[in-house]
Design an enzyme around this catalytic site. Structure first.
Site, PDB file in Angstrom:
ATOM      1  N   ALA A  85      14.039   7.823 -13.951  1.00 42.44           N
ATOM      2  CA  ALA A  85      15.253   8.494 -13.464  1.00 42.44           C
ATOM      3  C   ALA A  85      15.576   7.933 -12.091  1.00 42.44           C
ATOM      4  O   ALA A  85      14.708   7.837 -11.223  1.00 42.44           O
ATOM      5  CB  ALA A  85      15.045  10.001 -13.404  1.00 42.44           C
ATOM      6  N   SER A 113      12.529   3.881 -12.572  1.00 43.37           N
ATOM      7  CA  SER A 113      13.867   3.306 -12.729  1.00 43.37           C
ATOM      8  C   SER A 113      14.009   2.148 -11.750  1.00 43.37           C
ATOM      9  O   SER A 113      13.588   2.259 -10.587  1.00 43.37           O
ATOM     10  CB  SER A 113      14.923   4.369 -12.419  1.00 43.37           C
ATOM     11  OG  SER A 113      16.189   3.749 -12.244  1.00 43.37           O
ATOM     12  N   TYR A 143      17.679  -2.636 -16.386  1.00 45.52           N
ATOM     13  CA  TYR A 143      18.848  -3.112 -17.111  1.00 45.52           C
ATOM     14  C   TYR A 143      18.842  -4.613 -16.924  1.00 45.52           C
ATOM     15  O   TYR A 143      18.207  -5.129 -15.996  1.00 45.52           O
ATOM     16  CB  TYR A 143      20.122  -2.513 -16.508  1.00 45.52           C
ATOM     17  CG  TYR A 143      20.158  -1.006 -16.587  1.00 45.52           C
ATOM     18  CD1 TYR A 143      20.508  -0.373 -17.765  1.00 45.52           C
ATOM     19  CD2 TYR A 143      19.828  -0.223 -15.482  1.00 45.52           C
ATOM     20  CE1 TYR A 143      20.548   1.013 -17.847  1.00 45.52           C
ATOM     21  CE2 TYR A 143      19.856   1.162 -15.552  1.00 45.52           C
ATOM     22  CZ  TYR A 143      20.215   1.770 -16.736  1.00 45.52           C
ATOM     23  OH  TYR A 143      20.243   3.130 -16.813  1.00 45.52           O
ATOM     24  N   THR A 169      16.476  -0.766 -20.960  1.00 43.06           N
ATOM     25  CA  THR A 169      17.410   0.261 -21.447  1.00 43.06           C
ATOM     26  C   THR A 169      18.604  -0.432 -22.090  1.00 43.06           C
ATOM     27  O   THR A 169      19.268  -1.248 -21.453  1.00 43.06           O
ATOM     28  CB  THR A 169      17.847   1.161 -20.281  1.00 43.06           C
ATOM     29  OG1 THR A 169      16.664   1.773 -19.746  1.00 43.06           O
ATOM     30  CG2 THR A 169      18.800   2.242 -20.742  1.00 43.06           C
ATOM     31  N   ARG A 178      30.766  10.612 -17.114  1.00 42.00           N
ATOM     32  CA  ARG A 178      30.144  11.862 -16.650  1.00 42.00           C
ATOM     33  C   ARG A 178      31.168  12.572 -15.787  1.00 42.00           C
ATOM     34  O   ARG A 178      31.416  12.181 -14.638  1.00 42.00           O
ATOM     35  CB  ARG A 178      28.868  11.545 -15.900  1.00 42.00           C
ATOM     36  CG  ARG A 178      27.898  10.788 -16.814  1.00 42.00           C
ATOM     37  CD  ARG A 178      26.884  10.026 -16.050  1.00 42.00           C
ATOM     38  NE  ARG A 178      26.115   9.160 -16.942  1.00 42.00           N
ATOM     39  CZ  ARG A 178      25.094   8.443 -16.548  1.00 42.00           C
ATOM     40  NH1 ARG A 178      24.687   8.508 -15.302  1.00 42.00           N
ATOM     41  NH2 ARG A 178      24.451   7.674 -17.398  1.00 42.00           N
ATOM     42  N   LYS A 270      14.620   0.910 -24.875  1.00 38.74           N
ATOM     43  CA  LYS A 270      14.902   2.350 -24.734  1.00 38.74           C
ATOM     44  C   LYS A 270      16.364   2.602 -25.074  1.00 38.74           C
ATOM     45  O   LYS A 270      17.256   1.975 -24.491  1.00 38.74           O
ATOM     46  CB  LYS A 270      14.620   2.762 -23.285  1.00 38.74           C
ATOM     47  CG  LYS A 270      15.021   4.180 -22.920  1.00 38.74           C
ATOM     48  CD  LYS A 270      14.501   4.497 -21.523  1.00 38.74           C
ATOM     49  CE  LYS A 270      14.816   5.902 -21.056  1.00 38.74           C
ATOM     50  NZ  LYS A 270      16.182   6.093 -20.596  1.00 38.74           N
ATOM     51  N   HIS A 294      19.496   8.790 -23.726  1.00 36.79           N
ATOM     52  CA  HIS A 294      19.655   8.779 -22.267  1.00 36.79           C
ATOM     53  C   HIS A 294      19.887  10.208 -21.752  1.00 36.79           C
ATOM     54  O   HIS A 294      20.675  10.440 -20.825  1.00 36.79           O
ATOM     55  CB  HIS A 294      20.841   7.874 -21.897  1.00 36.79           C
ATOM     56  CG  HIS A 294      20.707   7.163 -20.585  1.00 36.79           C
ATOM     57  ND1 HIS A 294      20.538   5.813 -20.476  1.00 36.79           N
ATOM     58  CD2 HIS A 294      20.734   7.617 -19.305  1.00 36.79           C
ATOM     59  CE1 HIS A 294      20.489   5.457 -19.204  1.00 36.79           C
ATOM     60  NE2 HIS A 294      20.594   6.544 -18.460  1.00 36.79           N
ATOM     61  N   GLY A 327      15.404  16.265 -24.074  1.00 36.16           N
ATOM     62  CA  GLY A 327      15.385  17.724 -24.204  1.00 36.16           C
ATOM     63  C   GLY A 327      14.018  18.378 -24.202  1.00 36.16           C
ATOM     64  O   GLY A 327      13.908  19.575 -24.494  1.00 36.16           O
ATOM     65  N   ILE A 328      12.989  17.619 -23.855  1.00 38.21           N
ATOM     66  CA  ILE A 328      11.649  18.239 -23.839  1.00 38.21           C
ATOM     67  C   ILE A 328      11.553  19.204 -22.663  1.00 38.21           C
ATOM     68  O   ILE A 328      11.692  18.812 -21.505  1.00 38.21           O
ATOM     69  CB  ILE A 328      10.557  17.158 -23.777  1.00 38.21           C
ATOM     70  CG1 ILE A 328      10.497  16.479 -25.139  1.00 38.21           C
ATOM     71  CG2 ILE A 328       9.205  17.752 -23.379  1.00 38.21           C
ATOM     72  CD1 ILE A 328       9.535  15.341 -25.237  1.00 38.21           C
ATOM     73  N   GLY A 348      12.300  13.729 -18.708  1.00 31.22           N
ATOM     74  CA  GLY A 348      13.140  13.297 -17.591  1.00 31.22           C
ATOM     75  C   GLY A 348      13.415  14.410 -16.601  1.00 31.22           C
ATOM     76  O   GLY A 348      12.755  14.533 -15.560  1.00 31.22           O
TER      77      GLY A 348
HETATM   78  C1  LIG Z   1      19.303  11.990 -13.169  1.00 31.96           C
HETATM   79  C2  LIG Z   1      18.870  11.052 -14.248  1.00 31.96           C
HETATM   80  C3  LIG Z   1      18.775   9.692 -13.971  1.00 31.96           C
HETATM   81  C4  LIG Z   1      18.394   8.816 -14.957  1.00 31.96           C
HETATM   82  N1  LIG Z   1      18.248   7.503 -14.663  1.00 31.96           N
HETATM   83  C5  LIG Z   1      17.866   6.635 -15.612  1.00 31.96           C
HETATM   84  C6  LIG Z   1      17.677   5.269 -15.305  1.00 31.96           C
HETATM   85  O1  LIG Z   1      17.806   4.831 -14.173  1.00 31.96           O
HETATM   86  N2  LIG Z   1      17.323   4.461 -16.339  1.00 31.96           N
HETATM   87  C7  LIG Z   1      17.155   4.906 -17.616  1.00 31.96           C
HETATM   88  O2  LIG Z   1      16.856   4.124 -18.517  1.00 31.96           O
HETATM   89  N3  LIG Z   1      17.295   6.208 -17.916  1.00 31.96           N
HETATM   90  C8  LIG Z   1      17.631   7.074 -16.956  1.00 31.96           C
HETATM   91  N4  LIG Z   1      17.756   8.393 -17.258  1.00 31.96           N
HETATM   92  C9  LIG Z   1      17.450   8.864 -18.624  1.00 31.96           C
HETATM   93  C10 LIG Z   1      15.964   9.264 -18.755  1.00 31.96           C
HETATM   94  O3  LIG Z   1      15.130   8.151 -18.653  1.00 31.96           O
HETATM   95  C11 LIG Z   1      15.691   9.955 -20.092  1.00 31.96           C
HETATM   96  O4  LIG Z   1      16.147   9.143 -21.138  1.00 31.96           O
HETATM   97  C12 LIG Z   1      16.312  11.337 -20.205  1.00 31.96           C
HETATM   98  O5  LIG Z   1      16.325  11.973 -18.961  1.00 31.96           O
HETATM   99  C13 LIG Z   1      15.543  12.179 -21.222  1.00 31.96           C
HETATM  100  O6  LIG Z   1      16.128  13.429 -21.367  1.00 31.96           O
HETATM  101  P1  LIG Z   1      15.623  14.762 -20.598  1.00 31.96           P
HETATM  102  O7  LIG Z   1      16.137  14.662 -19.210  1.00 31.96           O
HETATM  103  O8  LIG Z   1      16.255  15.846 -21.392  1.00 31.96           O
HETATM  104  O9  LIG Z   1      14.106  14.771 -20.661  1.00 31.96           O
HETATM  105  C14 LIG Z   1      18.122   9.296 -16.273  1.00 31.96           C
HETATM  106  C15 LIG Z   1      18.202  10.660 -16.534  1.00 31.96           C
HETATM  107  C16 LIG Z   1      18.564  11.536 -15.545  1.00 31.96           C
HETATM  108  C17 LIG Z   1      18.628  13.002 -15.862  1.00 31.96           C
HETATM  109  C1  LIG Z   2      21.894   4.573 -11.565  1.00 27.71           C
HETATM  110  C2  LIG Z   2      22.082   4.755 -13.055  1.00 27.71           C
HETATM  111  C3  LIG Z   2      22.100   3.409 -13.661  1.00 27.71           C
HETATM  112  C4  LIG Z   2      21.004   5.634 -13.531  1.00 27.71           C
HETATM  113  C5  LIG Z   2      21.170   6.173 -14.909  1.00 27.71           C
HETATM  114  O1  LIG Z   2      20.833   5.559 -15.863  1.00 27.71           O
HETATM  115  C6  LIG Z   2      21.681   7.524 -15.063  1.00 27.71           C
HETATM  116  O2  LIG Z   2      22.201   8.104 -14.098  1.00 27.71           O
HETATM  117  O3  LIG Z   2      21.621   8.037 -16.191  1.00 27.71           O
END
Ligand SMILES: Cc1cc2nc3c(=O)[nH]c(=O)nc-3n(C[C@H](O)[C@H](O)[C@H](O)COP(=O)(O)O)c2cc1C
Ligand SMILES: CC(C)CC(=O)C(=O)O
Length: 419
Positions: A85, A113, A143, A169, A178, A270, A294, A327-328, A348
């Site tokens: 994250a 991340s 990425y 990813t 968003r 991913k 994601h 969603g865990i 996450g």
């Molecule tokens: C605030 C936030 C930032 C995230 N940033 C990334 C990221 O930089 N790269 C990525 O592959 N996934 C990112 N994700 C997705 C998480 O790796 C993950 O797939 C997701 O949070 C899983 O769902 P959960 O939050 O319900 O557990 C992000 C998720 C959140 C909530």
């Molecule tokens: C900075 C973004 C690339 C991070 C991300 O994957 C997200 O916010 O879901």
């Protein structure tokens, strides 16, 4: 954040979410908690677990429960990794360093991340120091940028630092819309940096990674102010990096071979959501996949991950590991995903909420809660090891035909129609 005098009782991830996000600035809270568009997928991820009953087995001597699992050649404390994250110093000044220490001490794998506010070298060092008594480890999420050199440098640094794998990813050729970020005019606070990237590269990800102008920071008000910089790195830096651009939208499945040609690290992809893509991942030589949407932040109306997990597990047929996220919020969610064939889960937001609540200690709380609930679920179902959960698999679950949620809705409908 809690104070010694008014410590709330935190028993569940929901408690953690409540108390953590209560005090986060609106812009950060909504960035962390939000999904894309109508958030159907975000809600669907969480709701999907309620579609399954757990069918417990009795009288099976559960005096010894072993929650440990294998992942990335490590023995981890329980089958849950920390999902990558971005920008964790928005949640807490210690950011990714705190998460790395907590994950390392807990003995789980941290996914960093590449858009972290702490460099991958510092994160690895913190993790290593905390893993003296555990087999925790780090993997790097990334990425692939249009400027390949940026990605290649990142991979080479990850190799040198001892990361165990690269998580590519693949669900982000374009950023999900968003709406809260757009409405809040989301900007990365000016005191934070994308610590893995050299400012001179001028790489950017997308409009939502705009950086707040320095002169604006003094106009922060209570609802939008952010934790001040306090850790080693952020206090050292005096300028803000331009946000790194631009994911290469022209990528195809050949990217796996390209990555394998430049690194010996394992390549996990991913963002797989269909059996067809899982098959392609196997065919193109991925070392593993992560079934993920994601966290509902990319394509809204994509299916909940739990829903598609079984068909993906079936088509992969054990050829490569199938990991899972989305969603865990409970140990029983991890249990259900394993029953449906996941080799490993990732969480996450629960970790981000822990971090926002109380830094390293809060992340540890989140991981402890998930582990403890998972252990209780194992004992109450008569499963003594993760291997046993895999063996019994789907026989431990039964699909709910009418969920309590549906019952509630149909009651409401009846009441309405009788008025
Ligand atoms: C605030 C936030 C930032 C995230 N940033 C990334 C990221 O930089 N790269 C990525 O592959 N996934 C990112 N994700 C997705 C998480 O790796 C993950 O797939 C997701 O949070 C899983 O769902 P959960 O939050 O319900 O557990 C992000 C998720 C959140 C909530
Ligand atoms: C900075 C973004 C690339 C991070 C991300 O994957 C997200 O916010 O879901």
């Amino acid at each position: 954040m809690s104070t010694a005098q008014s410590k709330p009782q935190i028993l569940t991830i929901d408690d953690l979410e409540h108390h953590a996000t209560l005090h986060l600035p609106k812009m950060v809270r909504e960035y962390y908690n939000g999904g894309s568009m109508d958030s159907y997928t975000l809600q669907g991820n969480v709701h999907a677990y309620r579609q399954w009953y757990i069918m417990p087995r009795m009288l099976r001597d559960v005096s010894r429960i072993d929650t440990s699992a294998q992942v990335f050649d490590r023995k981890v404390t329980f089958p849950c990794c920390v999902a990558p994250a971005a920008m964790q110093k928005m949640a807490h000044p210690d950011g990714e360093e705190a998460t790395a220490r907590a994950a390392g001490a807990k003995g789980v794998v941290m996914g960093l991340s590449s858009f972290s506010t702490t460099s991958l070298e510092v994160v690895k060092k913190e993790c290593d120091e905390a893993t003296a008594a555990t087999e925790g480890a780090c993997v790097l999420q990334m990425y692939l940028f249009e400027n390949r050199k940026v990605s290649e440098d990142l991979i080479s640094r990850a190799e040198k630092s001892g990361y165990k794998a690269i998580v590519l990813t693949i669900d982000t050729p374009y950023f999900g819309r968003r709406l809260t970020e757009l409405r809040n005019n989301f900007k990365v606070p000016s005191h934070l940096t994308m610590a893995n990237f050299d400012a001179s590269l001028g790489v950017k990800t997308g409009s939502h990674l705009r950086t707040e102008e320095r002169q604006n920071s003094s106009s922060d008000n209570n609802t939008n102010s952010l934790p001040p910089p306090s850790s080693k790195e952020s206090s050292r830096k005096t300028t803000t990096n331009p946000p790194p651009n631009k994911n290469d939208p022209s990528l195809t499945w050949d990217v796996i071979q390209y990555l394998k040609s430049i690194t010996s690290l394992k390549i996990f992809v991913k963002g797989v959501l269909t059996a067809s893509d899982a098959q392609l991942a196997v065919r193109h030589g991925a070392d593993g996949i992560i079934v993920s949407n994601h966290g509902g932040r990319q394509l809204d109306c994509a299916p909940p991950t739990l829903e598609v997990l079984p068909e993906i597990v079936d088509v992969v047929g054990g050829r490569i590991p199938v990991h899972f996220d989305g969603g865990i919020r409970r140990g029983s969610d991890i249990f259900k995903a394993l029953c449906l064939g996941a080799d490993m889960c990732w969480a996450g937001r629960p970790v981000l909420w822990g971090l926002a609540y109380d830094g390293e200690r809060g992340v540890k709380m989140a991981l402890d809660i998930l582990e403890e609930e998972f252990r209780a679920c194992m004992a109450l179902t008569g499963m003594r090891s993760v291997e046993e959960i895999r063996q019994y698999g789907r026989s431990l679950l039964r699909r709910v035909s009418t969920t309590p949620w549906d019952i509630q809705l149909s009651r409401q409908a009846k009441v309405k129609s009788s008025l």
